[in-house]
Design an enzyme around this catalytic site. Sequence first.
Site, PDB file in Angstrom:
ATOM      1  N   SER A  87      -5.604  -6.273  -9.528  1.00 32.88           N
ATOM      2  CA  SER A  87      -4.324  -5.615  -9.263  1.00 32.88           C
ATOM      3  C   SER A  87      -3.238  -6.551  -8.766  1.00 32.88           C
ATOM      4  O   SER A  87      -2.091  -6.143  -8.629  1.00 32.88           O
ATOM      5  CB  SER A  87      -4.501  -4.410  -8.336  1.00 32.88           C
ATOM      6  OG  SER A  87      -4.612  -4.799  -6.998  1.00 32.88           O
TER       7      SER A  87
ATOM      8  N   THR B 165     -11.467  -4.746  -8.178  1.00 32.20           N
ATOM      9  CA  THR B 165     -12.810  -5.106  -7.708  1.00 32.20           C
ATOM     10  C   THR B 165     -13.838  -4.031  -8.021  1.00 32.20           C
ATOM     11  O   THR B 165     -15.009  -4.332  -8.245  1.00 32.20           O
ATOM     12  CB  THR B 165     -12.759  -5.367  -6.186  1.00 32.20           C
ATOM     13  OG1 THR B 165     -11.914  -6.482  -5.977  1.00 32.20           O
ATOM     14  CG2 THR B 165     -14.123  -5.678  -5.615  1.00 32.20           C
TER      15      THR B 165
ATOM     16  N   THR C  53      -7.558  -2.939  -4.954  1.00 30.40           N
ATOM     17  CA  THR C  53      -7.007  -2.476  -3.673  1.00 30.40           C
ATOM     18  C   THR C  53      -5.742  -3.238  -3.264  1.00 30.40           C
ATOM     19  O   THR C  53      -4.969  -2.745  -2.454  1.00 30.40           O
ATOM     20  CB  THR C  53      -8.054  -2.606  -2.542  1.00 30.40           C
ATOM     21  OG1 THR C  53      -8.452  -3.973  -2.445  1.00 30.40           O
ATOM     22  CG2 THR C  53      -9.250  -1.722  -2.793  1.00 30.40           C
ATOM     23  N   ASP C  54      -5.527  -4.429  -3.838  1.00 30.92           N
ATOM     24  CA  ASP C  54      -4.399  -5.251  -3.374  1.00 30.92           C
ATOM     25  C   ASP C  54      -3.047  -4.562  -3.535  1.00 30.92           C
ATOM     26  O   ASP C  54      -2.202  -4.631  -2.648  1.00 30.92           O
ATOM     27  CB  ASP C  54      -4.370  -6.603  -4.129  1.00 30.92           C
ATOM     28  CG  ASP C  54      -5.484  -7.534  -3.665  1.00 30.92           C
ATOM     29  OD1 ASP C  54      -6.232  -7.157  -2.740  1.00 30.92           O
ATOM     30  OD2 ASP C  54      -5.601  -8.633  -4.224  1.00 30.92           O
TER      31      ASP C  54
ATOM     32  N   LYS D   1      -2.747  -1.356   2.855  1.00 31.17           N
ATOM     33  CA  LYS D   1      -3.956  -2.180   3.012  1.00 31.17           C
ATOM     34  C   LYS D   1      -3.768  -3.065   4.240  1.00 31.17           C
ATOM     35  O   LYS D   1      -2.761  -3.761   4.357  1.00 31.17           O
ATOM     36  CB  LYS D   1      -4.170  -3.021   1.748  1.00 31.17           C
ATOM     37  CG  LYS D   1      -5.462  -3.815   1.792  1.00 31.17           C
ATOM     38  CD  LYS D   1      -5.765  -4.511   0.463  1.00 31.17           C
ATOM     39  CE  LYS D   1      -7.079  -5.270   0.583  1.00 31.17           C
ATOM     40  NZ  LYS D   1      -7.517  -5.894  -0.660  1.00 31.17           N
TER      41      LYS D   1
ATOM     42  N   TYR E 227     -15.831 -13.226  -7.338  1.00 31.12           N
ATOM     43  CA  TYR E 227     -16.154 -12.309  -8.436  1.00 31.12           C
ATOM     44  C   TYR E 227     -14.973 -12.220  -9.372  1.00 31.12           C
ATOM     45  O   TYR E 227     -13.846 -12.579  -9.025  1.00 31.12           O
ATOM     46  CB  TYR E 227     -16.496 -10.925  -7.878  1.00 31.12           C
ATOM     47  CG  TYR E 227     -15.382 -10.334  -7.059  1.00 31.12           C
ATOM     48  CD1 TYR E 227     -15.303 -10.590  -5.702  1.00 31.12           C
ATOM     49  CD2 TYR E 227     -14.395  -9.547  -7.646  1.00 31.12           C
ATOM     50  CE1 TYR E 227     -14.258 -10.084  -4.946  1.00 31.12           C
ATOM     51  CE2 TYR E 227     -13.360  -9.041  -6.891  1.00 31.12           C
ATOM     52  CZ  TYR E 227     -13.295  -9.311  -5.546  1.00 31.12           C
ATOM     53  OH  TYR E 227     -12.260  -8.816  -4.803  1.00 31.12           O
TER      54      TYR E 227
ATOM     55  N   GLU F   7      19.532  -2.209  16.567  1.00 34.94           N
ATOM     56  CA  GLU F   7      19.887  -3.588  16.947  1.00 34.94           C
ATOM     57  C   GLU F   7      20.911  -4.188  15.981  1.00 34.94           C
ATOM     58  O   GLU F   7      21.622  -5.115  16.323  1.00 34.94           O
ATOM     59  CB  GLU F   7      18.628  -4.461  16.981  1.00 34.94           C
ATOM     60  CG  GLU F   7      17.741  -4.159  18.174  1.00 34.94           C
ATOM     61  CD  GLU F   7      16.546  -5.091  18.213  1.00 34.94           C
ATOM     62  OE1 GLU F   7      16.726  -6.300  18.422  1.00 34.94           O
ATOM     63  OE2 GLU F   7      15.417  -4.586  18.009  1.00 34.94           O
TER      64      GLU F   7
HETATM   65  C1  SIN Z   1      -7.655  -6.364  -6.833  1.00 31.88           C
HETATM   66  O1  SIN Z   1      -6.804  -5.798  -6.159  1.00 31.88           O
HETATM   67  O2  SIN Z   1      -7.749  -6.235  -8.050  1.00 31.88           O
HETATM   68  C2  SIN Z   1      -8.659  -7.251  -6.169  1.00 31.88           C
HETATM   69  C3  SIN Z   1      -9.055  -6.787  -4.842  1.00 31.88           C
HETATM   70  C4  SIN Z   1      -9.681  -5.433  -4.828  1.00 31.88           C
HETATM   71  O3  SIN Z   1      -9.715  -4.678  -5.759  1.00 31.88           O
HETATM   72  O4  SIN Z   1     -10.219  -5.113  -3.731  1.00 31.88           O
END
Ligand code: SIN
Length: 367
Positions: A99, A53, A132-133, A205, A66, A322
Amino acid sequence: MAQLYRRRCSSWVYALVGAIIFAVSSSFALAQTGKAPMHSSLPRVLVLATGGTISGKASERSAISYDAGAVTGEDLIAGVPGIEKLARLKAEQISNIPSQNMNSKVWFRLAERINQVFAHDEADAVVITHGTDTMEETAFFLDKVIKTSHPVILTGAMRPSTAISADGPANMYEAVKVAVDPAAQGRGVMIVLNDTIHAARWVTKTSTTSLETFKSQIAGPIGAVDAASVRFFGPPVSFNHIALPTEQNLPQVRIIYAHADMDAQQIDEAVKAGAAGLVIAGMGDGNVSQEALSGLDRAVKAGVIIVRSARVGEGFVNRNVEVNDDEHGLVVSYDLNPQKARILLQLLLANHVRDKSKIQQDFLARY
Ligand code: SIN
């Protein structure tokens, strides 16, 4: 006459001194604005862009969607005012993908390039821009296979570059600020986003949309950064490393998500499909149903390595609490979430580590 000569001489001296003062002060002013003269003394940061992103542009499909990975690393640097005062920056495009499509081929490309950069003294630190994924997975993979005291930092954005109040430029600035800070040395691979610094081992995340998405649930962030300062909350912590496998096709390790009404079907199918390992995203502290546990017993008998992790997002999975792990021949993930446990097991298997007690040992963080 002699008096006139003396007056002329002294005015020449004044003019000369004035010229020298002007030259010195204007070159200082130039340096203050971050232009060329001081640059040669700034640290060198190589930006490895992978997409995500942070490189996204608003899509024509709708106001909120996007296309990730539409902007290059060079563009990213150019879009951050003042970043040139922190470091001498260069960018290389490793990939340009969202990602969700991140994969081990790109991980190997990154690891090999970073090793080369530090071995040949091409840069003092590396900043990786990434979606971020799966950022935590790439960070963890690199943390395991790269042995260096140079800072390696991943950053990204929750909002695309064209969004109102895009977070990418500030994250990029802060990532470079951390990368050039002497206190960042020897801390392994880190994620810098939204004013916080996280260690690759613990960061995850946690929110689909919030800017404050990255959290280190067990240990907390290792530091904070803002436009004025970088602060680490403690001394460097180092973890064990694993050799980068020679074979780029990592062994097949699947994650199976536990739930109420769980049967053993997915476990049996994964074994049949040739999985070398399974990671259980277990309920609570890594539990599965009785039926699924029988499936795990069958998998262990077939030679598959099973790691019990947890789907809850926080806390340790300990041995023999457990579930009697000794009796069932299972490994536990301790503080590693399922997606990181998967990577660690893949790396160990790729390095021909099959002994379960050795594998268990490698899941322990080395503090
Ligand atoms: C991605 O992980 O490429 C899409 C989401 C992001 O970057 O926040």
